[in-house]
Enzyme design. Structure first.
Site, PDB file in Angstrom:
ATOM      1  N   SER A  42       0.808  -1.221   0.000  1.00  0.00           N
ATOM      2  CA  SER A  42       0.000   0.000   0.000  1.00  0.00           C
ATOM      3  C   SER A  42       0.841   1.270   0.000  1.00  0.00           C
ATOM      4  O   SER A  42       0.328   2.348  -0.334  1.00  0.00           O
ATOM      5  CB  SER A  42      -0.943   0.010   1.207  1.00  0.00           C
ATOM      6  OG  SER A  42      -0.227  -0.115   2.417  1.00  0.00           O
ATOM      7  N   ASP A 351      -3.049   8.142   8.327  1.00  0.00           N
ATOM      8  CA  ASP A 351      -4.109   7.340   8.946  1.00  0.00           C
ATOM      9  C   ASP A 351      -3.605   6.394  10.029  1.00  0.00           C
ATOM     10  O   ASP A 351      -4.301   5.451  10.401  1.00  0.00           O
ATOM     11  CB  ASP A 351      -4.860   6.540   7.873  1.00  0.00           C
ATOM     12  CG  ASP A 351      -3.944   5.612   7.077  1.00  0.00           C
ATOM     13  OD1 ASP A 351      -2.757   5.473   7.451  1.00  0.00           O
ATOM     14  OD2 ASP A 351      -4.407   5.024   6.081  1.00  0.00           O
ATOM     15  N   HIS A 354      -0.087   4.892   7.124  1.00  0.00           N
ATOM     16  CA  HIS A 354       0.482   5.459   5.908  1.00  0.00           C
ATOM     17  C   HIS A 354       0.847   6.925   6.110  1.00  0.00           C
ATOM     18  O   HIS A 354       0.314   7.590   7.002  1.00  0.00           O
ATOM     19  CB  HIS A 354      -0.504   5.307   4.747  1.00  0.00           C
ATOM     20  CG  HIS A 354      -0.978   3.911   4.554  1.00  0.00           C
ATOM     21  ND1 HIS A 354      -2.196   3.467   5.040  1.00  0.00           N
ATOM     22  CD2 HIS A 354      -0.389   2.844   3.950  1.00  0.00           C
ATOM     23  CE1 HIS A 354      -2.336   2.176   4.738  1.00  0.00           C
ATOM     24  NE2 HIS A 354      -1.253   1.778   4.080  1.00  0.00           N
TER      25      HIS A 354
END
Length: 385
Positions: A42, A351, A354
């Site tokens: 991610s 968040d 990240h």
């Protein structure tokens, strides 16, 4: 005879100097990469998981794109800044079928991805897009685009796909391993992690060899970041409270043993990169110390204009309850709505897991000039062996 010897010595010195100058000129010439092929999780996913499963929603993407575009951030990722620096368009996710162009490469990275296969489903935090699968996708992509260019009418393909010769002139970037380390932490804790980490790195090495077999020649490899510095790992956001334990936290509030596992992975990965250079003298392998770059930012957050690195821009992470950005939940009878902070550019963490666009840009600026690379080359010179 003495004069001849002296003359010969001068000629040799001049020849040697010119040879060195020619080598320097060669190495100073930019590589002019025609494409980027990226593999990862991610941290560099530009839309794979969003296209494959549930689409991303605002406030993800709010800062730069002003809409959710499948990135786990408020804006651009490090891979986006790499593409911009090399003068190439932002990479489209390989499986995103709408409005995509692969003329200058493709992104195979997918959120939650791991180097090694996991016995997890997507709904348990796993992914079908392991690194091995991403590389198989790349091979299929290369094979199929090659067939297009064998056809008589190639004009429609040249606008949307890389030419066969572009694959040799591409840079292959990697940012993966964080989820493997997290899995080791959950399964083994502090002890018995060495063998598992060695196994992960060995598996990583095999995937590099596969890509070399498929024609990759320029490898730009990020090590894994300080996982113990992710806010969700910190005791203040976690139900587990070990603050009183001596040596549990470092000076920045990061969990030491988790960072130690990341360092172990990174040391083993660097050893592998050194071995690959010997195995494949026709390829270049650049090892990028993302751990140090990210840790430098975390250590100097206030000096660099950021708030405390433990603070999270979007989401609810209190008392061991985690409601991630964009989601809502009821906790102890109270309705929790996750909105983002007023100014994400002041935060390192978007968040809890990240990074924000501002942090990603800060880190990208540090790694692109070779300051954290081995060998210490500008990324545009990374093709030089």
């Amino acid at each position: 005879m003495g004069s001849l010897t002296h003359f010969t010595t001068i000629v040799l010195l001049i020849s040697g100097f010119l040879s060195i100058q020619a080598e320097e000129n060669k190495s100073s010439k930019p590589c002019e990469f025609k494409a980027i092929f990226n593999f990862g999780d991610s941290n560099s996913d530009t839309g794979c998981m969003s296209a494959a499963f549930y689409p991303a929603i605002l406030p993800y993407g709010r800062t730069f794109f002003h809409e959710a575009v499948g990135r786990a951030s408020d804006g651009r990722l490090i891979i986006d800044f790499i593409a911009k620096h090399l003068g190439l368009p932002l990479l489209s996710a390989y499986i995103n079928s709408i409005g995509t162009s692969y003329r200058h490469g493709a992104n195979f990275a997918a959120g939650s991805s791991t180097i090694r296969r996991q016995n997890k489903t997507f709904f348990d935090g796993g992914t079908p897009f392991t690194l091995e699968v991403q590389i198989e996708q790349f091979y299929q992509f290369k094979t199929r685009t090659g067939k297009f260019f064998l056809k008589a009418n190639k004009s429609s393909y040249t606008r949307h796909f890389p030419r066969p010769e572009d694959f040799d002139k591409a840079i292959y970037t990697f940012d993966i391993g964080q989820n493997d380390i997290a899995d080791v932490i959950n399964k083994f804790g502090k002890e018995d992690s060495q063998a598992s980490i060695s196994n992960i790195v060995d598996y990583f090495a095999k995937q590099f060899q596969s890509l070399h077999y498929f024609g990759a020649r320029t490898f730009w490899i990020h090590n894994t970041g300080p996982i113990g510095c992710l806010p969700v790992a910190m005791p203040m956001h976690n139900a587990k409270n070990h603050i009183s334990e001596a040596g549990y936290l470092d000076k920045n509030g990061c969990v030491n043993y988790q960072n130690d596992m990341a360092k172990d992975f990174n040391e083993k990965l660097k050893d592998v990169v050194v071995k690959l250079r010997t195995m494949f003298p026709d390829a270049s392998f650049t090892y990028v110390d993302m751990f140090s770059a990210k840790y430098e930012l975390i250590s100097n957050a206030n000096k660099q204009g950021f708030v405390e690195p433990s603070r999270i821009c979007c989401g609810y992470h209190e008392f061991g309850y985690h409601v991630y950005c964009g989601n809502n939940a009821t906790i102890n009878g109270k309705q929790i709505f996750t909105s983002s902070c007023e100014d994400p550019s002041k935060y390192i963490s978007w968040d809890g897991v990240h990074y924000t666009e501002a942090a990603n840009q800060w880190i990208a600026n540090r790694i692109l000039d070779g300051s954290f690379s081995d060998p210490p080359l500008l990324i545009e010179h990374a093709c030089h062996i």
